[in-house]
Design a protein around this motif. Sequence first.
Motif, mmCIF file in Angstrom:
data_model
loop_
_atom_site.group_PDB
_atom_site.id
_atom_site.type_symbol
_atom_site.label_atom_id
_atom_site.label_comp_id
_atom_site.label_asym_id
_atom_site.label_seq_id
_atom_site.Cartn_x
_atom_site.Cartn_y
_atom_site.Cartn_z
ATOM 1 N N GLU A 40 42.525 59.937 39.224
ATOM 2 C CA GLU A 40 42.207 59.288 40.489
ATOM 3 C C GLU A 40 41.243 60.175 41.266
ATOM 4 O OE1 GLU A 40 44.810 62.340 40.934
ATOM 5 O OE2 GLU A 40 45.561 60.513 39.988
ATOM 6 N N ASP A 64 44.145 53.503 43.676
ATOM 7 C CA ASP A 64 44.231 53.390 42.223
ATOM 8 C C ASP A 64 44.725 54.715 41.640
ATOM 9 O OD1 ASP A 64 44.071 52.395 39.716
ATOM 10 O OD2 ASP A 64 41.891 52.390 39.576
ATOM 11 N N GLN A 111 41.063 45.536 33.232
ATOM 12 C CA GLN A 111 41.021 46.814 33.948
ATOM 13 C C GLN A 111 41.397 46.638 35.412
ATOM 14 O OE1 GLN A 111 37.098 48.328 33.216
ATOM 15 N NE2 GLN A 111 37.530 48.879 31.093
ATOM 16 N N SER A 115 45.043 48.069 37.711
ATOM 17 C CA SER A 115 45.097 48.744 39.010
ATOM 18 C C SER A 115 46.140 48.133 39.945
ATOM 19 C CB SER A 115 43.722 48.699 39.683
ATOM 20 O OG SER A 115 43.426 47.383 40.146
ATOM 21 N N LYS A 142 35.308 49.088 41.964
ATOM 22 C CA LYS A 142 35.221 50.539 42.134
ATOM 23 C C LYS A 142 33.899 51.007 41.553
ATOM 24 C CE LYS A 142 38.934 51.187 39.658
ATOM 25 N NZ LYS A 142 40.085 51.817 38.988
ATOM 26 N N ASP A 145 35.052 55.021 37.923
ATOM 27 C CA ASP A 145 36.391 55.040 37.338
ATOM 28 C C ASP A 145 36.491 56.250 36.418
ATOM 29 O OD1 ASP A 145 38.799 54.691 36.074
ATOM 30 O OD2 ASP A 145 38.516 52.564 35.673
ATOM 31 N N TYR A 228 34.427 51.213 47.043
ATOM 32 C CA TYR A 228 35.577 50.471 46.504
ATOM 33 C C TYR A 228 35.848 49.233 47.353
ATOM 34 C CZ TYR A 228 38.082 52.498 50.436
ATOM 35 O OH TYR A 228 38.475 52.847 51.707
#
Length: 413
Positions: A40, A64, A111, A115, A142, A145, A228
């Motif tokens: 993160e 996340d 994906q 989250s 985001k 990642d 984000y």
Amino acid sequence: MIYSRSFTAISFCIACSITVLNTKAQTGSENAGSKLMPRELAIPTSPLFDLLGAAPSQVSRTADIKDFKVDWSLKNWRVNPNLSIQSQPVWELFYNRKDLKKYQQANKFQQMMASLDVSLGTVLGDNNERRIGGALKINLYKQQDPLLLKGVYDDIQKKFADELIELKIKEKQLLSAMDTLVKPAELAAKREALQINDALLTSFYNRRNAAIQTQALQYVSDNWNAAYLDLAFGKIYSYITDSAGSLSKLSLNRNTGNALWLNFGFGAGKKGLISGLIRTSFYEEELTFTVKDEATGNENIQQAIAASKLFTLGINFRYGGPVFNFFAEFIRENKSFKTPVQALNDVLSLPNGKTVITSTVKWDVVQPYIINFGGDWRISRNVILNYGMRCVLNENFKTISFTPIANISCMMR
């Protein structure tokens, strides 16, 4: 009061010590680069704490976390279980593997579902209200990642793999040479060289992991303020409690209801982050008022329930980096009804001869302006301290309250 503060301080020290020791143990034992890569870019407070108003910053960063997390709120400085537990069940069930290929090969929707964030918890609010609730949060976008990084540590792995081969070859050569040496001086020199080689072999995995961790921290430092967009939904219940802490009555006000909100943010240079909040809360409001009988002049107090909405807008600016940063934010809140009389007229119908004394109509007052300022201190890879001051203002910008708030968030890994 002294006991409460001491207990809080001891609990904090124990939690931090356990987490730091756990981190050190992992660093020493893990020998795979994927275990040390960043999961993160930040450790934000729980989405439920955002909704409950228990976080120092009400405009939160992305959540996340890809792990289990526990939050403690120290707003009221009492020995009470102001606690939130947070996890990502889809990630834990389907993608939390040593090999990240399954996650990296998943499509964007999968994906995004990984989250999905669930948080449950409770805090003790004002007037001894026990607030209990839960929240769901999902990341819609985001910019960066960390788990999609491929080959970022290949140069380190190759460098140390070559070094390991060289150290083992050198060890064999030194041992073989020592079998044929007779002169004490030459034998002592070979033994010293063997000791140096053994020391390098002993520290090999720690040195390799440290190099990987340094590169991982550099990545976080470069991308801590990546853009984000998060969508969240939460539900809370607030109960009036007695002296023993038992839940006695459900409070019908802004602290019992549902909420839907968006959090978003984007970087401003290398050290700045601008973030925002758009939230709508749906709840039932208890109205208290006096009804007068025009024929007899008698008055009696009554209650009514009205559906209400609360709109919240917030803007936040952070300055700093992933370890230390400071923030200032402005919050604007507004009810769907401007006055309690408007809300009452929407739900109340009285028989002829009875009227409401409008000056007696009361509801929970929502102050329209909030100013928060404070900061974050990431104590270790797994622990962060959030702190701040909250200034609540009325419609005339007069200060109503000024409250210190502190949170501790710990990743359970």
